[in-house]
Enzyme design. Structure first.
Site, PDB file in Angstrom:
ATOM      1  N   ASP A  94       0.858  -1.170   0.000  1.00  0.00           N
ATOM      2  CA  ASP A  94       0.000   0.000   0.000  1.00  0.00           C
ATOM      3  C   ASP A  94       0.901   1.229   0.000  1.00  0.00           C
ATOM      4  O   ASP A  94       2.035   1.187   0.463  1.00  0.00           O
ATOM      5  CB  ASP A  94      -0.934   0.002   1.215  1.00  0.00           C
ATOM      6  CG  ASP A  94      -1.938   1.143   1.110  1.00  0.00           C
ATOM      7  OD1 ASP A  94      -2.262   1.532  -0.034  1.00  0.00           O
ATOM      8  OD2 ASP A  94      -2.381   1.661   2.147  1.00  0.00           O
ATOM      9  N   GLY A  96       0.657   4.285   1.416  1.00  0.00           N
ATOM     10  CA  GLY A  96       0.693   5.298   2.464  1.00  0.00           C
ATOM     11  C   GLY A  96      -0.570   6.137   2.420  1.00  0.00           C
ATOM     12  O   GLY A  96      -0.803   6.978   3.286  1.00  0.00           O
ATOM     13  N   GLY A  97      -1.383   5.898   1.412  1.00  0.00           N
ATOM     14  CA  GLY A  97      -2.640   6.636   1.288  1.00  0.00           C
ATOM     15  C   GLY A  97      -3.553   6.410   2.480  1.00  0.00           C
ATOM     16  O   GLY A  97      -4.236   7.328   2.932  1.00  0.00           O
ATOM     17  N   PHE A  98      -3.549   5.208   2.995  1.00  0.00           N
ATOM     18  CA  PHE A  98      -4.399   4.941   4.149  1.00  0.00           C
ATOM     19  C   PHE A  98      -3.902   5.696   5.374  1.00  0.00           C
ATOM     20  O   PHE A  98      -4.694   6.090   6.236  1.00  0.00           O
ATOM     21  CB  PHE A  98      -4.453   3.446   4.463  1.00  0.00           C
ATOM     22  CG  PHE A  98      -5.415   3.120   5.581  1.00  0.00           C
ATOM     23  CD1 PHE A  98      -6.782   3.207   5.383  1.00  0.00           C
ATOM     24  CD2 PHE A  98      -4.949   2.757   6.840  1.00  0.00           C
ATOM     25  CE1 PHE A  98      -7.670   2.935   6.422  1.00  0.00           C
ATOM     26  CE2 PHE A  98      -5.831   2.477   7.875  1.00  0.00           C
ATOM     27  CZ  PHE A  98      -7.195   2.562   7.666  1.00  0.00           C
ATOM     28  N   GLY A 218     -11.436   3.985   0.046  1.00  0.00           N
ATOM     29  CA  GLY A 218     -12.333   4.908   0.746  1.00  0.00           C
ATOM     30  C   GLY A 218     -13.606   4.274   1.239  1.00  0.00           C
ATOM     31  O   GLY A 218     -14.552   4.969   1.602  1.00  0.00           O
ATOM     32  N   ASP A 268      -8.069  -7.133   1.135  1.00  0.00           N
ATOM     33  CA  ASP A 268      -7.069  -7.209   2.206  1.00  0.00           C
ATOM     34  C   ASP A 268      -7.714  -6.611   3.438  1.00  0.00           C
ATOM     35  O   ASP A 268      -8.650  -5.825   3.330  1.00  0.00           O
ATOM     36  CB  ASP A 268      -5.819  -6.388   1.877  1.00  0.00           C
ATOM     37  CG  ASP A 268      -6.037  -4.926   2.207  1.00  0.00           C
ATOM     38  OD1 ASP A 268      -6.748  -4.260   1.436  1.00  0.00           O
ATOM     39  OD2 ASP A 268      -5.542  -4.458   3.242  1.00  0.00           O
ATOM     40  N   CYS A 306     -13.628 -26.588  11.706  1.00  0.00           N
ATOM     41  CA  CYS A 306     -12.371 -26.119  11.122  1.00  0.00           C
ATOM     42  C   CYS A 306     -11.301 -27.185  11.295  1.00  0.00           C
ATOM     43  O   CYS A 306     -11.217 -27.830  12.334  1.00  0.00           O
ATOM     44  CB  CYS A 306     -11.941 -24.830  11.812  1.00  0.00           C
ATOM     45  SG  CYS A 306     -10.373 -24.169  11.200  1.00  0.00           S
ATOM     46  N   CYS A 308      -7.940 -26.473  10.855  1.00  0.00           N
ATOM     47  CA  CYS A 308      -6.635 -25.818  10.890  1.00  0.00           C
ATOM     48  C   CYS A 308      -5.820 -26.382  12.054  1.00  0.00           C
ATOM     49  O   CYS A 308      -6.351 -27.055  12.941  1.00  0.00           O
ATOM     50  CB  CYS A 308      -6.785 -24.304  11.030  1.00  0.00           C
ATOM     51  SG  CYS A 308      -7.096 -23.698  12.713  1.00  0.00           S
ATOM     52  N   CYS A 311      -7.252 -25.543  15.518  1.00  0.00           N
ATOM     53  CA  CYS A 311      -8.480 -26.255  15.891  1.00  0.00           C
ATOM     54  C   CYS A 311      -8.255 -27.758  16.056  1.00  0.00           C
ATOM     55  O   CYS A 311      -8.969 -28.407  16.806  1.00  0.00           O
ATOM     56  CB  CYS A 311      -9.572 -25.977  14.866  1.00  0.00           C
ATOM     57  SG  CYS A 311     -10.183 -24.276  14.985  1.00  0.00           S
ATOM     58  N   HIS A 337      -5.564 -19.277  13.142  1.00  0.00           N
ATOM     59  CA  HIS A 337      -6.926 -19.723  12.854  1.00  0.00           C
ATOM     60  C   HIS A 337      -7.710 -18.707  12.019  1.00  0.00           C
ATOM     61  O   HIS A 337      -8.360 -19.074  11.034  1.00  0.00           O
ATOM     62  CB  HIS A 337      -7.713 -19.995  14.144  1.00  0.00           C
ATOM     63  CG  HIS A 337      -9.177 -20.165  13.879  1.00  0.00           C
ATOM     64  ND1 HIS A 337      -9.718 -21.353  13.423  1.00  0.00           N
ATOM     65  CD2 HIS A 337     -10.205 -19.276  13.906  1.00  0.00           C
ATOM     66  CE1 HIS A 337     -11.008 -21.188  13.206  1.00  0.00           C
ATOM     67  NE2 HIS A 337     -11.337 -19.940  13.491  1.00  0.00           N
TER      68      HIS A 337
END
Length: 379
Positions: A94, A96-98, A218, A268, A306, A308, A311, A337
């Site tokens: 990203d 840096g806009g955020f 946004g 994301d 689950c 994973c 779990c 998880h």
RNA sequence: GGAGGGAUAGCGAAGUUGGUCAAACGCGGCGGACUGUAAAUCCGCUCCCAUCGGGUUCGUAGGUUCGAGUCCUACUCCCUCCA
């Protein structure tokens, strides 16, 4: 020759969701996809091996944060971000806009760029579209993001219009500053808040610049979900079908499904990793706050459905104990998880698209998750 | 046996020119939030009943005072030092 290429494999007959494949210099991945966030060149608590074990295909990192620490020059000297952090699959950075949004108290926007106050040292900094692009070139990410302004919700139409137009000018400057278009793809970011006319204008401005991919930014900044879905749905019609579409910052299970249905390919979000560290889990039956006292003697897995590593091997009672005692393993197991859950969810979404039954899948999933309950909230 | 110090809410610990003390603060406990990561963070609640509001508290028992966690007396227990 562009670094990023999108291949549309098929469209779900039931919903119109897209099954696709994005090709990058570090390999390709199927979409729709969820991308774990690793702001500081690490997905907090997770090793690259663990990320691979749960089938993470691409991760995020952040221009602003790596610029401050350790500095893009050091990353470059290390051989680039992939080598620096030992991750050989695709990376998206990203811009840096955020941070223009999240560090709003520490910054001042002007046409040339954004003045920041370093949130660690207080030092004065100036980030421009050119600088954000140069940093990302040095980092060597596969997908770079244009430096944009992510305005807050709500914002006045007048403000939003000025912002959108400035973001478009910045996008053009990013494109012009981009040094390695053969190795790194640069995505434009559509803004416009809750205003359709501005979403359209922003999308048209950006598509005229011909980026290899487009993000919708946004959103998920505090607006109701209905507005988010409406804006996504409205915006995608102005985006080319042969380029990937990335909905930034969205990571709740329902929004991923609803986004895919509206033609989004990439997502994301820090949500799964952040709430994991704070003791909240995503499960097939809804959110589970494992810190709660009622789990003190619950020796069942976080999510019975689950499979994973967490779990399969640990109980709610044990994980609650780890979280309550601030033990590092608790953060690792819960993060593992939650990421597995979302990655697995997207796998199921892709399967459903292949079978032309994403609409049915949505119904089933929402029913189990509890979204259909009248008092459903905050998922 | 003698001298001194101390006992405050689950724990630690403020509060001792008497009123603005249901009593700071930290921890613990309970709950909530978290969406392109200033986040292993943040926000509530945490004596009892209750909507306002009310009722009982600051080792125990008395006392002084219009009023006491804060002053006096006795007692109980704990700590330090001296025999």
């Amino acid at each position: 020759m562009t670094a990023i290429r999108y291949e549309l494999i098929k469209t779900c007959k039931q919903t119109g969701a897209r099954l696709g494949r994005v090709h990058t210099p570090h390999g390709s991945f199927e979409t729709p996809i969820f991308m774990p966030v690793g702001t500081l060149a690490t997905v907090k608590t997770m090793t690259p091996e663990e990320l691979k074990a749960i089938n993470a295909e691409i991760i995020l990192s952040n221009t602003y944060h790596l610029w401050l620490r350790p500095g893009e020059d050091i990353v470059q000297e290390a051989g680039g971000l992939h080598q620096f952090m030992n991750w050989d699959r695709p990376i998206l950075t990203d811009s840096g806009g955020f941070q223009v949004f999240s560090l709003s108290d520490l910054r001042e926007i002007e046409e040339k760029g954004v003045h920041f106050r370093n949130h660690i040292s207080g030092e004065k900094l100036f980030l421009t579209p050119e600088k954000a692009t140069q940093i990302q070139n040095a980092l060597g990410s596969d997908i770079m993001m244009a430096f944009d302004e992510c305005p807050p919700f709500p914002a006045e139409h007048k403000y939003m219009k000025d912002s959108v137009e400035r973001t478009s000018r910045w996008a053009e400057r990013c494109l012009a500053a981009h040094q390695r278009p053969e190795d790194q793809g640069l995505f434009g970011i559509v803004q416009g808040g809750e205003y359709k006319d501005l979403r359209k204008q922003s999308a048209q401005d950006l598509t005229s610049l011909d980026f290899p991919g487009y993000a919708i930014g946004g959103l998920s900044v505090g607006e109701p979900k209905e507005i988010m879905n409406e804006m996504v749905e409205y915006t995608t019609q102005f985006l080319p079908t042969d380029k990937p579409r990335y909905l930034m910052g969205v990571g709740s299970a329902d929004s991923l499904i609803d986004g895919a249905i509206r033609g989004i390919d990439m997502f994301d979000c820090v949500l799964p990793t952040r709430i994991a560290r704070n003791g909240t889990l995503m499960t097939s039956q809804g959110r589970l706050v494992v810190r709660n006292a009622k789990f003190a003697r619950d020796f069942s897995p976080l999510d019975p459905n689950c499979d994973c590593y967490t779990c399969k091997n640990y109980t709610r009672a044990y994980i609650r104990h780890l979280i309550k005692t601030d033990e590092i393993l608790g953060l690792r197991l819960t993060t593992y998880h939650n990421l597995y859950f979302l990655l697995n969810l997207m796998e199921q979404v892709r399967e459903a698209i292949k079978a032309d039954r994403l609409g049915d899948f949505r119904e089933e999933f929402f029913e189990n998750y509890g979204f259909n309950k009248p008092d459903a909230k905050n998922f």
